[in-house]
Design a protein around this motif. Structure first.
Motif, PDB file in Angstrom:
ATOM      1  N   GLU A 315       0.808  -1.223   0.000  1.00  0.00           N
ATOM      2  CA  GLU A 315       0.000   0.000   0.000  1.00  0.00           C
ATOM      3  C   GLU A 315       0.837   1.267   0.000  1.00  0.00           C
ATOM      4  O   GLU A 315       0.309   2.359   0.150  1.00  0.00           O
ATOM      5  CB  GLU A 315      -0.924   0.013   1.222  1.00  0.00           C
ATOM      6  N   SER A 316       2.167   1.142  -0.171  1.00  0.00           N
ATOM      7  CA  SER A 316       3.033   2.323  -0.123  1.00  0.00           C
ATOM      8  C   SER A 316       3.967   2.358  -1.327  1.00  0.00           C
ATOM      9  O   SER A 316       4.382   1.310  -1.837  1.00  0.00           O
ATOM     10  CB  SER A 316       3.856   2.322   1.167  1.00  0.00           C
ATOM     11  N   SER A 317       4.289   3.566  -1.765  1.00  0.00           N
ATOM     12  CA  SER A 317       5.240   3.734  -2.870  1.00  0.00           C
ATOM     13  C   SER A 317       6.666   3.461  -2.413  1.00  0.00           C
ATOM     14  O   SER A 317       7.443   2.804  -3.118  1.00  0.00           O
ATOM     15  CB  SER A 317       5.140   5.152  -3.443  1.00  0.00           C
ATOM     16  N   PHE A 318       7.031   3.974  -1.238  1.00  0.00           N
ATOM     17  CA  PHE A 318       8.375   3.792  -0.682  1.00  0.00           C
ATOM     18  C   PHE A 318       8.276   3.142   0.696  1.00  0.00           C
ATOM     19  O   PHE A 318       7.364   3.460   1.472  1.00  0.00           O
ATOM     20  CB  PHE A 318       9.108   5.131  -0.557  1.00  0.00           C
ATOM     21  N   VAL A 341       9.334   0.408  -3.277  1.00  0.00           N
ATOM     22  CA  VAL A 341      10.716   0.843  -3.485  1.00  0.00           C
ATOM     23  C   VAL A 341      11.401   0.998  -2.130  1.00  0.00           C
ATOM     24  O   VAL A 341      10.980   1.827  -1.313  1.00  0.00           O
ATOM     25  CB  VAL A 341      10.765   2.170  -4.257  1.00  0.00           C
ATOM     26  N   PRO A 342      12.461   0.226  -1.848  1.00  0.00           N
ATOM     27  CA  PRO A 342      13.126   0.344  -0.548  1.00  0.00           C
ATOM     28  C   PRO A 342      13.937   1.633  -0.441  1.00  0.00           C
ATOM     29  O   PRO A 342      14.657   2.003  -1.362  1.00  0.00           O
ATOM     30  CB  PRO A 342      14.036  -0.891  -0.503  1.00  0.00           C
ATOM     31  N   VAL A 343      13.789   2.303   0.694  1.00  0.00           N
ATOM     32  CA  VAL A 343      14.601   3.470   1.017  1.00  0.00           C
ATOM     33  C   VAL A 343      15.585   3.006   2.083  1.00  0.00           C
ATOM     34  O   VAL A 343      15.217   2.811   3.240  1.00  0.00           O
ATOM     35  CB  VAL A 343      13.746   4.637   1.534  1.00  0.00           C
ATOM     36  N   ILE A 344      16.834   2.798   1.694  1.00  0.00           N
ATOM     37  CA  ILE A 344      17.818   2.127   2.538  1.00  0.00           C
ATOM     38  C   ILE A 344      18.663   3.152   3.264  1.00  0.00           C
ATOM     39  O   ILE A 344      19.321   3.984   2.636  1.00  0.00           O
ATOM     40  CB  ILE A 344      18.694   1.186   1.689  1.00  0.00           C
ATOM     41  N   THR A 376      11.622  15.022   1.374  1.00  0.00           N
ATOM     42  CA  THR A 376      11.955  15.958   0.290  1.00  0.00           C
ATOM     43  C   THR A 376      12.695  15.246  -0.825  1.00  0.00           C
ATOM     44  O   THR A 376      12.434  15.476  -2.014  1.00  0.00           O
ATOM     45  CB  THR A 376      12.803  17.114   0.833  1.00  0.00           C
ATOM     46  N   ILE A 377      13.631  14.378  -0.457  1.00  0.00           N
ATOM     47  CA  ILE A 377      14.416  13.652  -1.459  1.00  0.00           C
ATOM     48  C   ILE A 377      13.511  12.770  -2.312  1.00  0.00           C
ATOM     49  O   ILE A 377      13.616  12.742  -3.546  1.00  0.00           O
ATOM     50  CB  ILE A 377      15.507  12.809  -0.772  1.00  0.00           C
ATOM     51  N   LEU A 378      12.606  12.050  -1.682  1.00  0.00           N
ATOM     52  CA  LEU A 378      11.745  11.136  -2.418  1.00  0.00           C
ATOM     53  C   LEU A 378      10.736  11.875  -3.286  1.00  0.00           C
ATOM     54  O   LEU A 378      10.369  11.399  -4.365  1.00  0.00           O
ATOM     55  CB  LEU A 378      11.014  10.202  -1.447  1.00  0.00           C
ATOM     56  N   LYS A 379      10.277  13.038  -2.832  1.00  0.00           N
ATOM     57  CA  LYS A 379       9.333  13.828  -3.615  1.00  0.00           C
ATOM     58  C   LYS A 379       9.942  14.347  -4.913  1.00  0.00           C
ATOM     59  O   LYS A 379       9.221  14.680  -5.865  1.00  0.00           O
ATOM     60  CB  LYS A 379       8.806  15.001  -2.783  1.00  0.00           C
ATOM     61  N   GLN A 385       9.727   7.438 -13.080  1.00  0.00           N
ATOM     62  CA  GLN A 385      10.875   6.713 -12.526  1.00  0.00           C
ATOM     63  C   GLN A 385      10.470   5.853 -11.332  1.00  0.00           C
ATOM     64  O   GLN A 385      10.975   4.748 -11.152  1.00  0.00           O
ATOM     65  CB  GLN A 385      11.979   7.696 -12.119  1.00  0.00           C
ATOM     66  N   VAL A 386       9.557   6.345 -10.503  1.00  0.00           N
ATOM     67  CA  VAL A 386       9.083   5.567  -9.356  1.00  0.00           C
ATOM     68  C   VAL A 386       8.424   4.273  -9.831  1.00  0.00           C
ATOM     69  O   VAL A 386       8.645   3.198  -9.268  1.00  0.00           O
ATOM     70  CB  VAL A 386       8.097   6.392  -8.501  1.00  0.00           C
ATOM     71  N   GLU A 387       7.631   4.362 -10.890  1.00  0.00           N
ATOM     72  CA  GLU A 387       6.976   3.166 -11.410  1.00  0.00           C
ATOM     73  C   GLU A 387       7.995   2.158 -11.930  1.00  0.00           C
ATOM     74  O   GLU A 387       7.848   0.945 -11.730  1.00  0.00           O
ATOM     75  CB  GLU A 387       6.004   3.565 -12.523  1.00  0.00           C
ATOM     76  N   GLU A 388       9.026   2.651 -12.614  1.00  0.00           N
ATOM     77  CA  GLU A 388      10.075   1.751 -13.085  1.00  0.00           C
ATOM     78  C   GLU A 388      10.786   1.084 -11.914  1.00  0.00           C
ATOM     79  O   GLU A 388      11.122  -0.111 -11.963  1.00  0.00           O
ATOM     80  CB  GLU A 388      11.080   2.527 -13.945  1.00  0.00           C
ATOM     81  N   MET A 389      11.017   1.822 -10.855  1.00  0.00           N
ATOM     82  CA  MET A 389      11.694   1.273  -9.683  1.00  0.00           C
ATOM     83  C   MET A 389      10.814   0.243  -8.972  1.00  0.00           C
ATOM     84  O   MET A 389      11.318  -0.766  -8.467  1.00  0.00           O
ATOM     85  CB  MET A 389      12.095   2.408  -8.732  1.00  0.00           C
ATOM     86  N   GLN A 390       9.512   0.489  -8.910  1.00  0.00           N
ATOM     87  CA  GLN A 390       8.597  -0.484  -8.309  1.00  0.00           C
ATOM     88  C   GLN A 390       8.636  -1.810  -9.077  1.00  0.00           C
ATOM     89  O   GLN A 390       8.696  -2.891  -8.487  1.00  0.00           O
ATOM     90  CB  GLN A 390       7.169   0.068  -8.301  1.00  0.00           C
ATOM     91  N   ARG A 391       8.628  -1.697 -10.384  1.00  0.00           N
ATOM     92  CA  ARG A 391       8.670  -2.895 -11.224  1.00  0.00           C
ATOM     93  C   ARG A 391      10.010  -3.617 -11.060  1.00  0.00           C
ATOM     94  O   ARG A 391      10.058  -4.842 -10.971  1.00  0.00           O
ATOM     95  CB  ARG A 391       8.446  -2.491 -12.685  1.00  0.00           C
ATOM     96  N   GLN A 392      11.082  -2.851 -11.016  1.00  0.00           N
ATOM     97  CA  GLN A 392      12.411  -3.445 -10.882  1.00  0.00           C
ATOM     98  C   GLN A 392      12.595  -4.097  -9.520  1.00  0.00           C
ATOM     99  O   GLN A 392      13.225  -5.156  -9.399  1.00  0.00           O
ATOM    100  CB  GLN A 392      13.485  -2.364 -11.091  1.00  0.00           C
ATOM    101  N   ALA A 393      12.041  -3.487  -8.471  1.00  0.00           N
ATOM    102  CA  ALA A 393      12.152  -4.047  -7.124  1.00  0.00           C
ATOM    103  C   ALA A 393      11.499  -5.420  -7.055  1.00  0.00           C
ATOM    104  O   ALA A 393      12.080  -6.371  -6.511  1.00  0.00           O
ATOM    105  CB  ALA A 393      11.506  -3.105  -6.107  1.00  0.00           C
TER     106      ALA A 393
END
Length: 570
Positions: A315-318, A341-344, A376-379, A385-393
């Motif tokens: 249910e979350s983007s990050f 998308v993991p925020v490490i 702020t960084i994630l916004k 790009q977020v969608e591509e990262m979700q798919r890649q994750a």
């Protein structure tokens, strides 16, 4: 009274003949028994060897049935471990030799039970289910050999996945007793939970000589680059919970934190971010009103509201992945499985399989000191790009994290690529999902951002609106070893460039400023060339035809229209 009877040539039958259906039954039964006796005899006397089988399943081969090996107190102990080890110094590649398939051969030691002189086992858990699954997967793979003389790599059947269950000294002595140990040369150990309280070392504390270590919590201080392999910490939820893949896109929450053992300073900072950004951030913790057990491990709470874990991650983007007592966290696997998308935030952490995986395509790594700037960084990341990262994750999890089999075989493939570099997988093979994007070419805007080994050249690519051709050019140019930077000049002022690399807009540039649009351009150019020739007294320039375009020569139009059809690519 009339009595019917059958007579043979020898006279009347003295015994009534057996009914046909009974006769068939007894004949069949006799045949089955006879065949069983023959098969049993052949099995007993036919030459075979237990060691030659590849059966590593616990229900068929129990560790309790393995031979018992006692370790004398005076047994030798390996050296701590050589931090200077590299493949050319601590690994004998000549054991591997040449083979047509360019594949290393891996030998697994037979199961043995190691105990000290008092009969106490070296491990409190014996052979774990996870390590059994790992050995079974390797023994079923093309890497496996039961011929020890053909082996290039040796894997002990001693389970060191979890250091908490080990007796350090006795485990080291058991390793040294292996018949082919040879100071750990060409031996591979798998460990996911290294160290112990209070300092929690980031590598296995068991002395291991020169053995390679596939570790789940390496830091930049303990990782021997190009020798060790950084692996993920396997999450048991991967096998127990089925999370169907969810389509990339916006989610209910922007940021979600689900870890329960977070340092109080990090927890305080996350709570402050929650106050500032409201419902965009969901901060979960363990449920205090539930009894401890397997059921509570799959629940998370926020102000009395209970959420299912890991389902809530979808249910979350990050999703935040903070370091705990150890750098490696099983939460990373859960997050990837959910397509979040993991925020490490784990300084000095060597990400799993980072030798071949480009984590910039599937995660965001933020220094711990910048946790307060996370929102702020994630916004600032574009939606595309977020969608591509979700798919890649999600794909990273499916290909490399989803099972002990995936983790084990990926580790062996990385080592295989080092030994046979000419047959190694390419960057694209490791990082590109099988689904093709951008028609026939994948977006290269997430190419590995690594510093060049030496000063190199800057490539400038001019383009207008041919995205697919642009991606092809960038992908090919990026393979040149001497490339230091790549600059793309996007000349279409009416259309935004693909989302990705950084953008610098030219406010003075307009769509009507193109040089070729100026009617006097050709006249001025001719005058310039004539002036140039008059100064020299002759025309010093020579006519040379050269084409260096790596893409257009492949265009599908008549061959006779191509001036240079035989040109190669970069």
């Amino acid at each position: 009274m009339y009595t019917s009877g059958k007579y043979s040539s020898r006279g009347p039958a003295l015994i009534p003949r057996m009914k046909t259906k009974h006769r068939i039954y007894y004949i069949t039964l006799f045949s089955v028994v006879l065949l069983g006796l023959i098969a049993t005899g052949m099995f007993q006397f036919w030459p075979h060897s237990i060691e030659s089988t590849a059966d590593w399943t616990l229900d068929k081969r129990s560790v309790h049935d393995a031979p018992l090996i006692r370790l004398p107190v005076s047994s030798p102990i390996p050296e701590r471990g050589d931090l200077s080890c590299r493949m050319h110094t601590c690994f004998d590649v000549y054991r591997c030799g040449y083979n047509p398939k360019n594949r290393i051969k891996v030998y697994i030691y037979p199961l043995q039970r190691f105990v000290d002189e008092l009969g106490v086992p070296i491990s409190s858990t014996g052979l774990s289910r996870e390590y059994n699954d790992l050995l079974s997967a390797i023994s079923d793979s093309d890497f496996y050999t039961d011929d020890v003389t053909r082996a290039c790599l040796f894997i002990p059947s001693i389970d060191v996945l979890n250091q908490n269950s080990l007796r350090i000294r006795e485990t080291a002595q058991a390793l040294a007793m292996l018949p082919r140990w040879d100071k750990g040369m060409n031996h591979l150990l798998f460990n996911m939970l290294p160290g112990g309280p209070p300092d929690y070392n980031t590598a296995l504390d068991v002395p291991r000589d020169r053995a390679l270590l596939a570790g789940g919590g390496f830091s930049t201080w303990t990782y021997r680059q190009g020798y060790d392999v950084s692996i993920p910490v396997y999450s048991p939820l991967s096998a127990d919970v089925d999370l169907p893949e969810r389509q990339p896109g916006p989610r209910r929450y922007f940021i979600l934190s689900s870890q329960t053992a977070i340092h109080r300073e990090y927890r305080a900072e996350l709570e402050r971010l929650k106050e500032e950004n409201g419902e965009a951030l969901l901060l979960l913790d363990k449920c205090s009103n539930l009894s401890q057990g397997a059921a509570s491990a799959r629940k998370r709470c926020y102000k009395g509201q209970v959420y299912d874990y890991p389902q809530i991650l979808q249910e979350s983007s990050f999703c935040v992945v903070l370091r705990g007592a150890r750098l490696g966290q099983a939460a990373l696997s859960d997050v990837l499985q959910a397509g979040c998308v993991p925020v490490i935030l784990a300084d000095s952490y060597i990400l799993p399989f980072s030798e071949v995986l480009d984590w910039k395509r599937a995660s965001v790594v933020i220094p711990e000191e910048k946790l307060s700037e996370m929102y702020t960084i994630l916004k600032s990341i574009p939606h595309r790009q977020v969608e591509e990262m979700q798919r890649q994750a999600r794909w990273f999890w499916e290909a490399y994290f989803s099972s002990m089999k995936a983790i084990g075989l990926t580790t062996l493939q990385i080592i295989n690529d080092r030994i046979y570099p000419y047959a190694a997988r390419t960057y694209e093979q490791w990082n590109n999902p099988p689904v093709v994007k951008w028609s026939s070419v994948n977006s290269p805007l997430f190419l590995p951002l690594i510093p060049p080994r030496a000063p190199g050249f800057t490539a400038v690519v001019l383009t207008y609106d041919r995205v697919e051709s642009l991606f092809r050019v960038i992908t090919e140019i990026s393979k040149v070893p001497s490339l230091a930077k790549l600059l793309v000049v996007w000349n279409n002022q009416n259309k935004s460039p693909p989302e990705g690399e950084k953008k610098f807009k030219c406010p003075e540039c307009t769509a009507i400023d193109g040089l070729s649009l100026d009617q006097t351009h050709m006249v001025e150019r001719s005058e310039c060339i004539n002036k140039f020739a008059s100064v020299f007294g002759t025309m010093p320039l020579k006519v040379v035809e050269h084409r260096a375009d790596p893409v257009l020569y492949k265009d599908d139009f008549p061959e006779k229209l191509k001036s240079f059809p035989n040109i190669g690519s970069l």
